[in-house]
Design an enzyme around this catalytic site. Structure first.
Site, PDB file in Angstrom:
ATOM      1  N   ASN A  17       0.583  -0.929  -0.203  1.00  0.00           N
ATOM      2  CA  ASN A  17       0.328  -0.295  -0.021  1.00  0.00           C
ATOM      3  C   ASN A  17       0.643   1.207  -0.226  1.00  0.00           C
ATOM      4  O   ASN A  17       1.020   1.560   1.420  1.00  0.00           O
ATOM      5  CB  ASN A  17      -1.026  -0.005   0.796  1.00  0.00           C
ATOM      6  CG  ASN A  17      -1.905   0.594   1.273  1.00  0.00           C
ATOM      7  OD1 ASN A  17      -1.812   2.273   0.921  1.00  0.00           O
ATOM      8  ND2 ASN A  17      -2.440   1.019   2.554  1.00  0.00           N
ATOM      9  N   LYS A  44       0.156   4.707  -0.384  1.00  0.00           N
ATOM     10  CA  LYS A  44      -1.009   5.788   0.038  1.00  0.00           C
ATOM     11  C   LYS A  44      -0.687   7.185  -0.446  1.00  0.00           C
ATOM     12  O   LYS A  44      -0.363   6.801  -1.987  1.00  0.00           O
ATOM     13  CB  LYS A  44      -0.286   5.559   1.293  1.00  0.00           C
ATOM     14  CG  LYS A  44      -0.416   4.352   2.447  1.00  0.00           C
ATOM     15  CD  LYS A  44      -0.322   4.281   3.581  1.00  0.00           C
ATOM     16  CE  LYS A  44      -0.532   3.360   4.652  1.00  0.00           C
ATOM     17  NZ  LYS A  44      -0.950   3.493   6.298  1.00  0.00           N
ATOM     18  N   HIS A  77     -10.082   0.896   4.640  1.00  0.00           N
ATOM     19  CA  HIS A  77      -8.277   1.486   5.505  1.00  0.00           C
ATOM     20  C   HIS A  77      -8.553   2.358   6.657  1.00  0.00           C
ATOM     21  O   HIS A  77      -9.702   3.122   6.804  1.00  0.00           O
ATOM     22  CB  HIS A  77      -7.445   0.888   4.532  1.00  0.00           C
ATOM     23  CG  HIS A  77      -5.976   1.926   4.947  1.00  0.00           C
ATOM     24  ND1 HIS A  77      -5.585   2.900   5.872  1.00  0.00           N
ATOM     25  CD2 HIS A  77      -5.428   0.757   4.921  1.00  0.00           C
ATOM     26  CE1 HIS A  77      -4.433   2.777   6.197  1.00  0.00           C
ATOM     27  NE2 HIS A  77      -3.999   1.532   5.538  1.00  0.00           N
ATOM     28  N   GLU A  88      -7.107   4.995   7.662  1.00  0.00           N
ATOM     29  CA  GLU A  88      -7.353   6.251   7.023  1.00  0.00           C
ATOM     30  C   GLU A  88      -7.937   6.836   6.437  1.00  0.00           C
ATOM     31  O   GLU A  88      -8.849   8.034   6.557  1.00  0.00           O
ATOM     32  CB  GLU A  88      -5.698   6.767   6.685  1.00  0.00           C
ATOM     33  CG  GLU A  88      -4.464   6.149   6.941  1.00  0.00           C
ATOM     34  CD  GLU A  88      -2.868   5.823   6.509  1.00  0.00           C
ATOM     35  OE1 GLU A  88      -3.165   5.355   5.092  1.00  0.00           O
ATOM     36  OE2 GLU A  88      -2.670   5.095   7.250  1.00  0.00           O
ATOM     37  N   GLU A  91      -5.704  -4.585  10.574  1.00  0.00           N
ATOM     38  CA  GLU A  91      -4.792  -3.832  10.902  1.00  0.00           C
ATOM     39  C   GLU A  91      -5.387  -2.919  12.518  1.00  0.00           C
ATOM     40  O   GLU A  91      -6.145  -2.133  12.148  1.00  0.00           O
ATOM     41  CB  GLU A  91      -5.151  -3.031  10.026  1.00  0.00           C
ATOM     42  CG  GLU A  91      -4.171  -3.393   8.548  1.00  0.00           C
ATOM     43  CD  GLU A  91      -3.744  -2.623   7.584  1.00  0.00           C
ATOM     44  OE1 GLU A  91      -2.523  -2.616   6.964  1.00  0.00           O
ATOM     45  OE2 GLU A  91      -4.714  -1.078   7.220  1.00  0.00           O
ATOM     46  N   GLY A 135       1.758   2.429  10.675  1.00  0.00           N
ATOM     47  CA  GLY A 135       2.948   3.533  10.946  1.00  0.00           C
ATOM     48  C   GLY A 135       3.410   3.514  11.994  1.00  0.00           C
ATOM     49  O   GLY A 135       4.182   5.459  11.530  1.00  0.00           O
ATOM     50  N   SER A 177       2.432  -2.421  10.351  1.00  0.00           N
ATOM     51  CA  SER A 177       4.324  -2.011  10.384  1.00  0.00           C
ATOM     52  C   SER A 177       5.088  -3.128  10.813  1.00  0.00           C
ATOM     53  O   SER A 177       5.952  -4.100  10.973  1.00  0.00           O
ATOM     54  CB  SER A 177       4.765  -2.456  12.096  1.00  0.00           C
ATOM     55  OG  SER A 177       4.274  -0.369  12.554  1.00  0.00           O
TER      56      SER A 177
HETATM   57  P1  PGA Z   1       2.351   0.099   7.498  1.00  0.00           P
HETATM   58  O1  PGA Z   1       0.823   0.360   6.814  1.00  0.00           O
HETATM   59  O2  PGA Z   1       3.146  -0.823   7.201  1.00  0.00           O
HETATM   60  O3  PGA Z   1       3.530   1.004   6.826  1.00  0.00           O
HETATM   61  O4  PGA Z   1       1.638   0.149   8.971  1.00  0.00           O
HETATM   62  C1  PGA Z   1       0.229  -0.575   6.759  1.00  0.00           C
HETATM   63  C2  PGA Z   1      -1.164  -0.357   6.479  1.00  0.00           C
HETATM   64  O5  PGA Z   1      -1.876   0.894   6.103  1.00  0.00           O
HETATM   65  O6  PGA Z   1      -2.025  -0.962   5.471  1.00  0.00           O
END
Ligand code: PGA
Length: 260
Positions: A11, A13, A103, A105, A178, A184, A223
């Site tokens: 992803n 983003k 997601h 976000e 998640e 993140g 992460s």
């Molecule tokens: P990350 O993001 O690996 O940076 O924690 C995962 C995601 O948001 O799908």
């Protein structure tokens, strides 16, 4: 279920620009040809670069079976006067066969609620996409031990209106667990928590489907990196990973893909 292939999704983003993302995909393709990972790989670029990335895959003669493309987000409307939105069918013009829905976000930064997510899931599956539904608890919910309650609500509200569409073909839906606090942040859920929650999701899906067991893939995200991937991916009911930050580094991402 575990004779199915693992799915490792990148992803990207809202990161990069044409130049950096072309370099990233070219580097990744070069490593992919060398390492030949056995998992299915999915790239979710910013939508405006879907065509660019598709052209790089075509140029390097990478089949859609080996590296697929997907949309990070789709509109909850089929088409019409919705400024700035992207319909699921538009993404199909660029060979997308996966769509990410719900997601964290989208839920927490853009206030997408359960109703919107449920509409997107249905539209996405109807249009033939393999649909990745993201679920996960916030840190407050985690601390209050509400994780399972929250996840069950997210699963039920997103899926009940679409069960008819994937009841006989479980590959149409994929769940990504998640924890919001792990995205993140460099913090991953503990292996015990991942094992417990993935098994809970697996069992909840069977209940939602009204059957004893199911073949729905469940990815872990939050992460995931080249150092923790192999332990996470070896857990029962973990069928792949959704990777954000580490997928922006071709070496780290190929290491994750080959850690299975
Ligand atoms: P990350 O993001 O690996 O940076 O924690 C995962 C995601 O948001 O799908």
């Amino acid at each position: 279920m575990n004779n199915q292939k693992y799915l490792i999704a990148a992803n990207w983003k809202q990161n990069g620009d044409a130049k950096t993302l072309i370099r990233l995909i070219n580097d990744f393709i070069r490593l992919h040809k060398k390492v030949k990972p056995v998992c299915d790989i999915l790239i979710l670029p910013p939508a405006i670069y879907l065509e660019t990335i598709l052209n790089r895959l075509k140029h390097h003669k990478i089949s859609r079976k080996r590296i697929s493309l997907g949309a990070q987000n789709i509109s909850s409307y089929e088409n019409g006067a919705y400024t700035g939105e992207l319909s699921v069918d538009m993404t199909k013009d660029y060979n997308c066969n996966y769509a990410l829905v719900g997601h964290s976000e989208r839920r927490h930064v853009f206030n997408e609620d359960d109703k919107i997510i449920s509409k997107k899931v249905r539209l996405s599956i109807e249009s033939g996409m393999q649909t990745i539904l993201c679920v996960g608890e916030t840190i407050i919910e985690y601390d209050k031990k509400l994780t399972k309650k929250v996840i069950l609500r997210q699963l039920k509200s997103a899926l009940v209106k679409s069960v008819d569409l994937f009841k006989s073909d479980h590959s149409k839906i994929i769940i990504a667990y998640e924890p919001v606090w792990a995205i993140g942040t460099g913090k991953t859920a503990s292996l015990d928590d991942i094992r417990d929650i993935h098994s809970y999701i697996h069992n909840s899906l069977s209940k939602i489907l009204g059957i004893k067991t199911n073949n729905i893939k469940i990815l872990y995200g939050g992460s995931v990196n080249d150092l923790n991937a192999s332990l996470i991916l070896s857990l029962p009911n973990v069928n792949g990973a959704l990777v954000g930050g580490a997928s922006l580094n071709s070496k780290k991402f190929i290491d994750i893909c080959s850690s299975i």
